[in-house]
Write a protein that holds these residues in place. Structure first.
Motif, PDB file in Angstrom:
ATOM      1  N   ILE A   1       0.834  -1.212   0.000  1.00  0.00           N
ATOM      2  CA  ILE A   1       0.000   0.000   0.000  1.00  0.00           C
ATOM      3  C   ILE A   1       0.870   1.263   0.000  1.00  0.00           C
ATOM      4  O   ILE A   1       0.388   2.337  -0.335  1.00  0.00           O
ATOM      5  CB  ILE A   1      -1.013   0.025   1.182  1.00  0.00           C
ATOM      6  N   ARG A   2       2.136   1.110   0.336  1.00  0.00           N
ATOM      7  CA  ARG A   2       3.041   2.273   0.330  1.00  0.00           C
ATOM      8  C   ARG A   2       3.364   2.727  -1.096  1.00  0.00           C
ATOM      9  O   ARG A   2       3.860   3.835  -1.311  1.00  0.00           O
ATOM     10  CB  ARG A   2       4.327   1.949   1.090  1.00  0.00           C
ATOM     11  N   ASP A   3       3.101   1.841  -2.073  1.00  0.00           N
ATOM     12  CA  ASP A   3       3.388   2.186  -3.469  1.00  0.00           C
ATOM     13  C   ASP A   3       2.190   2.824  -4.176  1.00  0.00           C
ATOM     14  O   ASP A   3       2.290   3.207  -5.344  1.00  0.00           O
ATOM     15  CB  ASP A   3       3.799   0.921  -4.254  1.00  0.00           C
ATOM     16  N   ILE A   4       1.048   2.887  -3.500  1.00  0.00           N
ATOM     17  CA  ILE A   4      -0.151   3.443  -4.139  1.00  0.00           C
ATOM     18  C   ILE A   4      -0.042   4.967  -4.179  1.00  0.00           C
ATOM     19  O   ILE A   4       0.046   5.625  -3.152  1.00  0.00           O
ATOM     20  CB  ILE A   4      -1.437   3.001  -3.386  1.00  0.00           C
ATOM     21  N   GLN A   5      -0.012   5.504  -5.399  1.00  0.00           N
ATOM     22  CA  GLN A   5       0.123   6.958  -5.606  1.00  0.00           C
ATOM     23  C   GLN A   5      -1.244   7.549  -5.941  1.00  0.00           C
ATOM     24  O   GLN A   5      -2.207   6.830  -6.182  1.00  0.00           O
ATOM     25  CB  GLN A   5       1.097   7.227  -6.764  1.00  0.00           C
ATOM     26  N   GLU A   6      -1.302   8.877  -6.028  1.00  0.00           N
ATOM     27  CA  GLU A   6      -2.571   9.556  -6.323  1.00  0.00           C
ATOM     28  C   GLU A   6      -3.157   9.065  -7.649  1.00  0.00           C
ATOM     29  O   GLU A   6      -4.361   8.885  -7.774  1.00  0.00           O
ATOM     30  CB  GLU A   6      -2.353  11.081  -6.359  1.00  0.00           C
ATOM     31  N   LYS A   7      -2.293   8.818  -8.629  1.00  0.00           N
ATOM     32  CA  LYS A   7      -2.777   8.368  -9.940  1.00  0.00           C
ATOM     33  C   LYS A   7      -3.402   6.973  -9.882  1.00  0.00           C
ATOM     34  O   LYS A   7      -4.118   6.573 -10.802  1.00  0.00           O
ATOM     35  CB  LYS A   7      -1.644   8.396 -10.979  1.00  0.00           C
ATOM     36  N   ASN A   8      -3.123   6.225  -8.815  1.00  0.00           N
ATOM     37  CA  ASN A   8      -3.700   4.881  -8.650  1.00  0.00           C
ATOM     38  C   ASN A   8      -4.999   4.896  -7.848  1.00  0.00           C
ATOM     39  O   ASN A   8      -5.559   3.843  -7.574  1.00  0.00           O
ATOM     40  CB  ASN A   8      -2.723   3.954  -7.914  1.00  0.00           C
ATOM     41  N   ARG A   9      -5.468   6.099  -7.466  1.00  0.00           N
ATOM     42  CA  ARG A   9      -6.630   6.163  -6.574  1.00  0.00           C
ATOM     43  C   ARG A   9      -7.926   6.386  -7.345  1.00  0.00           C
ATOM     44  O   ARG A   9      -7.908   6.832  -8.494  1.00  0.00           O
ATOM     45  CB  ARG A   9      -6.425   7.267  -5.520  1.00  0.00           C
ATOM     46  N   PHE A  10      -9.057   6.096  -6.672  1.00  0.00           N
ATOM     47  CA  PHE A  10     -10.358   6.107  -7.333  1.00  0.00           C
ATOM     48  C   PHE A  10     -11.365   6.953  -6.563  1.00  0.00           C
ATOM     49  O   PHE A  10     -11.250   7.144  -5.355  1.00  0.00           O
ATOM     50  CB  PHE A  10     -10.875   4.671  -7.466  1.00  0.00           C
ATOM     51  N   ASN A  11     -12.392   7.431  -7.292  1.00  0.00           N
ATOM     52  CA  ASN A  11     -13.446   8.236  -6.661  1.00  0.00           C
ATOM     53  C   ASN A  11     -14.423   7.390  -5.855  1.00  0.00           C
ATOM     54  O   ASN A  11     -14.942   7.836  -4.830  1.00  0.00           O
ATOM     55  CB  ASN A  11     -14.256   8.982  -7.736  1.00  0.00           C
TER      56      ASN A  11
ATOM     57  N   LEU B   1      -8.565   5.017  -2.075  1.00  0.00           N
ATOM     58  CA  LEU B   1      -9.665   5.969  -2.242  1.00  0.00           C
ATOM     59  C   LEU B   1      -9.117   7.399  -2.304  1.00  0.00           C
ATOM     60  O   LEU B   1      -8.278   7.791  -1.488  1.00  0.00           O
ATOM     61  CB  LEU B   1     -10.630   5.827  -1.055  1.00  0.00           C
ATOM     62  N   LYS B   2      -9.568   8.138  -3.288  1.00  0.00           N
ATOM     63  CA  LYS B   2      -9.155   9.548  -3.388  1.00  0.00           C
ATOM     64  C   LYS B   2      -9.722  10.341  -2.210  1.00  0.00           C
ATOM     65  O   LYS B   2     -10.765   9.970  -1.665  1.00  0.00           O
ATOM     66  CB  LYS B   2      -9.709  10.170  -4.681  1.00  0.00           C
ATOM     67  N   THR B   3      -9.082  11.424  -1.845  1.00  0.00           N
ATOM     68  CA  THR B   3      -9.651  12.328  -0.845  1.00  0.00           C
ATOM     69  C   THR B   3     -10.960  12.885  -1.409  1.00  0.00           C
ATOM     70  O   THR B   3     -10.996  13.342  -2.554  1.00  0.00           O
ATOM     71  CB  THR B   3      -8.675  13.482  -0.541  1.00  0.00           C
ATOM     72  N   GLY B   4     -12.020  12.784  -0.612  1.00  0.00           N
ATOM     73  CA  GLY B   4     -13.347  13.171  -1.104  1.00  0.00           C
ATOM     74  C   GLY B   4     -14.078  12.014  -1.755  1.00  0.00           C
ATOM     75  O   GLY B   4     -15.245  12.144  -2.148  1.00  0.00           O
ATOM     76  N   GLY B   5     -13.387  10.860  -1.886  1.00  0.00           N
ATOM     77  CA  GLY B   5     -13.998   9.679  -2.493  1.00  0.00           C
ATOM     78  C   GLY B   5     -14.968   8.987  -1.548  1.00  0.00           C
ATOM     79  O   GLY B   5     -14.955   9.208  -0.338  1.00  0.00           O
ATOM     80  N   ARG B   6     -15.821   8.109  -2.123  1.00  0.00           N
ATOM     81  CA  ARG B   6     -16.873   7.432  -1.359  1.00  0.00           C
ATOM     82  C   ARG B   6     -16.741   5.924  -1.531  1.00  0.00           C
ATOM     83  O   ARG B   6     -16.387   5.454  -2.613  1.00  0.00           O
ATOM     84  CB  ARG B   6     -18.258   7.892  -1.848  1.00  0.00           C
ATOM     85  N   ALA B   7     -17.045   5.196  -0.468  1.00  0.00           N
ATOM     86  CA  ALA B   7     -16.910   3.738  -0.529  1.00  0.00           C
ATOM     87  C   ALA B   7     -18.058   3.046   0.186  1.00  0.00           C
ATOM     88  O   ALA B   7     -18.641   3.590   1.126  1.00  0.00           O
ATOM     89  CB  ALA B   7     -15.584   3.303   0.084  1.00  0.00           C
ATOM     90  N   ALA B   8     -18.360   1.843  -0.281  1.00  0.00           N
ATOM     91  CA  ALA B   8     -19.297   0.946   0.402  1.00  0.00           C
ATOM     92  C   ALA B   8     -18.684  -0.452   0.328  1.00  0.00           C
ATOM     93  O   ALA B   8     -18.422  -0.959  -0.768  1.00  0.00           O
ATOM     94  CB  ALA B   8     -20.661   0.968  -0.264  1.00  0.00           C
TER      95      ALA B   8
ATOM     96  N   PHE C   1     -18.405   4.888   3.809  1.00  0.00           N
ATOM     97  CA  PHE C   1     -17.522   5.940   4.326  1.00  0.00           C
ATOM     98  C   PHE C   1     -16.995   6.845   3.213  1.00  0.00           C
ATOM     99  O   PHE C   1     -16.877   6.435   2.054  1.00  0.00           O
ATOM    100  CB  PHE C   1     -16.358   5.344   5.125  1.00  0.00           C
ATOM    101  N   ASP C   2     -16.728   8.098   3.604  1.00  0.00           N
ATOM    102  CA  ASP C   2     -16.146   9.095   2.702  1.00  0.00           C
ATOM    103  C   ASP C   2     -14.764   9.452   3.245  1.00  0.00           C
ATOM    104  O   ASP C   2     -14.602   9.621   4.459  1.00  0.00           O
ATOM    105  CB  ASP C   2     -16.994  10.366   2.657  1.00  0.00           C
ATOM    106  N   LYS C   3     -13.792   9.577   2.353  1.00  0.00           N
ATOM    107  CA  LYS C   3     -12.421   9.823   2.794  1.00  0.00           C
ATOM    108  C   LYS C   3     -12.126  11.324   2.906  1.00  0.00           C
ATOM    109  O   LYS C   3     -12.533  12.102   2.046  1.00  0.00           O
ATOM    110  CB  LYS C   3     -11.433   9.173   1.828  1.00  0.00           C
ATOM    111  N   GLY C   4     -11.424  11.689   3.988  1.00  0.00           N
ATOM    112  CA  GLY C   4     -10.948  13.064   4.080  1.00  0.00           C
ATOM    113  C   GLY C   4     -11.231  13.751   5.388  1.00  0.00           C
ATOM    114  O   GLY C   4     -10.471  14.622   5.811  1.00  0.00           O
TER     115      GLY C   4
END
Length: 484
Positions: free
Chosen positions: A274-284, A323-330, A381-384
């Motif tokens: 998970i330390r290799d996950i960059q912003e470009k690898n994140r999702f909404n 998850l991107k900042t402001g992203g949503r998850a279920a 949950f929502d991230k941020g």
């Protein structure tokens, strides 16, 4: 017609000595259907090119196209049995030539996001298990009857394919991990509400039920334009899947739902640090039901900050990081994630509450997942921003859940509506995070609004009531005697 065709294929597979279970049936049906679909896709593209006055370069060499090896037809439009392979010759061609040829596309494709690469992946992972070439000949003829041209045809085929996945899930433990009840998935999507332009991810994709349903949801609501369709097709849905069969089923499921070259990667999601996950690898948006109960090796656990062997807990860390900042998850998960007292569980709850707004917990009834005796919850949950208040909802369909009484869309209507305002009811309540114990971060489902049952009567109360009733009875009997 489609339903009968599927049933006929299953009946043939049942008779064949190479296919042993529902898992085999859907795997074998999938590769045959995929090649039938590919033939239609190529024909459509060739027709479109011809209308533009252009030549079309076929993906497959002539020898390996459906019309040449599977269904060579005469002038009357029927199979020419003089040249059509059958019996041992057919099996020998499929195993010795067709599958190796198709598998090579994995090496020669320009990128992983092409139909060519998907062809190579599928035929690297699957093996033909149909041992009788006569049975295979019959199956090919049935598959040839399936039309893939219109969206109505594809919709009906995708519905039947989903039914097969569901049956596979009901057939045993191995299949069950691929199937999440579609009414639950649809409810999760409605709450999360993915929008055009957002990316949707499932790191434990299985049969891609979440991604297929999200596609349907977004397609129905979007403005129908060429640009939007291209975005939905190519740059919206992403997934990862470890298991061979699930990967192939997921690819086929997405294709039938209208996504030509699905962005599904065949890999162990937890093998990535998970330390290799960059912003470009994140999702909404993240929608998932990760496998639980599994145990990961020590070297896999090194990819995570919170070390634990529990697969679902590792997936939760992966989702939080993806998850991107402001992203949503279920995310569907075992309810023990809310209450376990081991260090990893406590650390995970702390991380979730501090990095995300865990605004809703949906408590699912027993029997939601057929064949799995585990209680589950859905975390929204929502991230941020950290969590301040959690709204709980205890789903109670008012019946015992099971194979004959599965979860349906109506069961979840009240939850979806109430979730918008998060009121206190007999089935729902709010928990202020400031009031929980910060040494355990216990988030157990404890409904404070359950109506209190009347306490059991003591023997003394029961005897007193009996005496009153006896006295009343004697008075009535006395009155009757006096009347006589």
């Amino acid at each position: 017609m489609f339903e009968q065709t599927f049933k006929n294929i299953d009946d043939i597979l049942y008779k064949d000595s190479g296919a042993d279970s529902e898992l085999d049936y859907i795997g074998q049906t999938s590769w045959v259907m995929f090649l039938r679909y590919l033939d239609n896709l190529e024909q459509d593209k060739a027709d479109e090119a011809a209308l533009r006055g252009q030549d079309y370069t076929f993906i497959l060499d002539e020898k390996y196209r459906w019309a040449n090896w599977a269904m060579p037809k005469g002038a009357d439009g029927k199979v020419d049995h003089h040249i059509a392979l059958t019996g041992p010759d057919l099996v020998q061609f499929v195993d010795g030539e067709l599958f190796p040829y198709l598998a090579k596309f994995k090496q020669t494709a320009e990128s992983a996001q092409t139909i060519e690469y998907k062809i190579g992946e599928i035929f690297s992972e699957l093996k033909n298990k149909i041992q009788s070439g006569y049975n295979l000949r019959e199956i090919l003829e049935y598959a040839d009857e399936l039309p893939f041209r219109s969206s109505k045809d594809k919709h009906e085929l995708s519905h039947l394919y989903e039914t097969k996945i569901k049956n596979m899930g009901n057939a045993g433990r191995n299949g069950g991990q691929y199937y999440t009840p579609r009414p639950l998935i649809r409810a999760m999507i409605k709450v999360v509400n993915p929008q055009m332009g957002e990316t949707v991810y499932d790191g434990a994709a299985g049969s891609c039920g979440f991604l297929c349903e999200a596609y349907e949801y977004m397609y129905e609501r979007m403005e129908k334009s060429t640009d939007n369709l291209k975005i939905l097709q190519e740059a919206t849905f992403y997934g990862k899947e470890k298991k061979n069969l699930a990967y192939v089923i997921g690819i086929m499921n997405m294709i039938l739902h209208g996504i030509e070259a699905p962005n599904i990667v065949h890999t162990n999601t937890l093998g990535e640090s998970i330390r290799d996950i960059q912003e470009k690898n994140r999702f909404n948006v993240i929608l998932a039901n990760p496998p639980f109960g599994g145990k990961e090796r020590k070297e896999v656990q090194q990819n995570f900050d919170i070390k634990t062997g529990e697969t679902a807990f590792l997936f939760m860390q992966h989702f939080l990081k993806s998850l991107k900042t402001g992203g949503r998850a279920a995310v569907v998960i075992k309810n023990t994630v809310l209450s376990n007292t081991d260090n990893a569980s406590i650390a995970l709850r702390k991380l979730l509450l501090e990095s995300c707004n865990l605004h809703t917990i949906l408590d699912m009834p027993s029997g939601t997942f057929l064949g799995a005796g585990v209680k589950t919850v859905v975390l929204f949950f929502d991230k941020g921003e950290p969590t301040k208040n959690i709204w709980y909802y205890q789903l109670d369909p008012g019946r015992n859940m099971g194979k004959t009484n599965p979860l349906n869309d109506k069961d979840l209507e009240v939850f979806i509506e109430l979730q918008k305002s998060k009121p206190e009811t007999e089935q729902s309540w709010n928990l202020k995070v400031a009031e929980i114990d910060d040494t355990t971060y216990d988030l157990s489902v404890k409904n404070p609004n359950t109506p209190e049952e009347e306490p059991l009567r003591t023997p003394e109360v029961i005897l007193a009531e009996m005496e009153v009733l006896d006295a009343e009875t004697n008075t009535i009997l006395q009155s009757i005697k006096e009347l006589i």
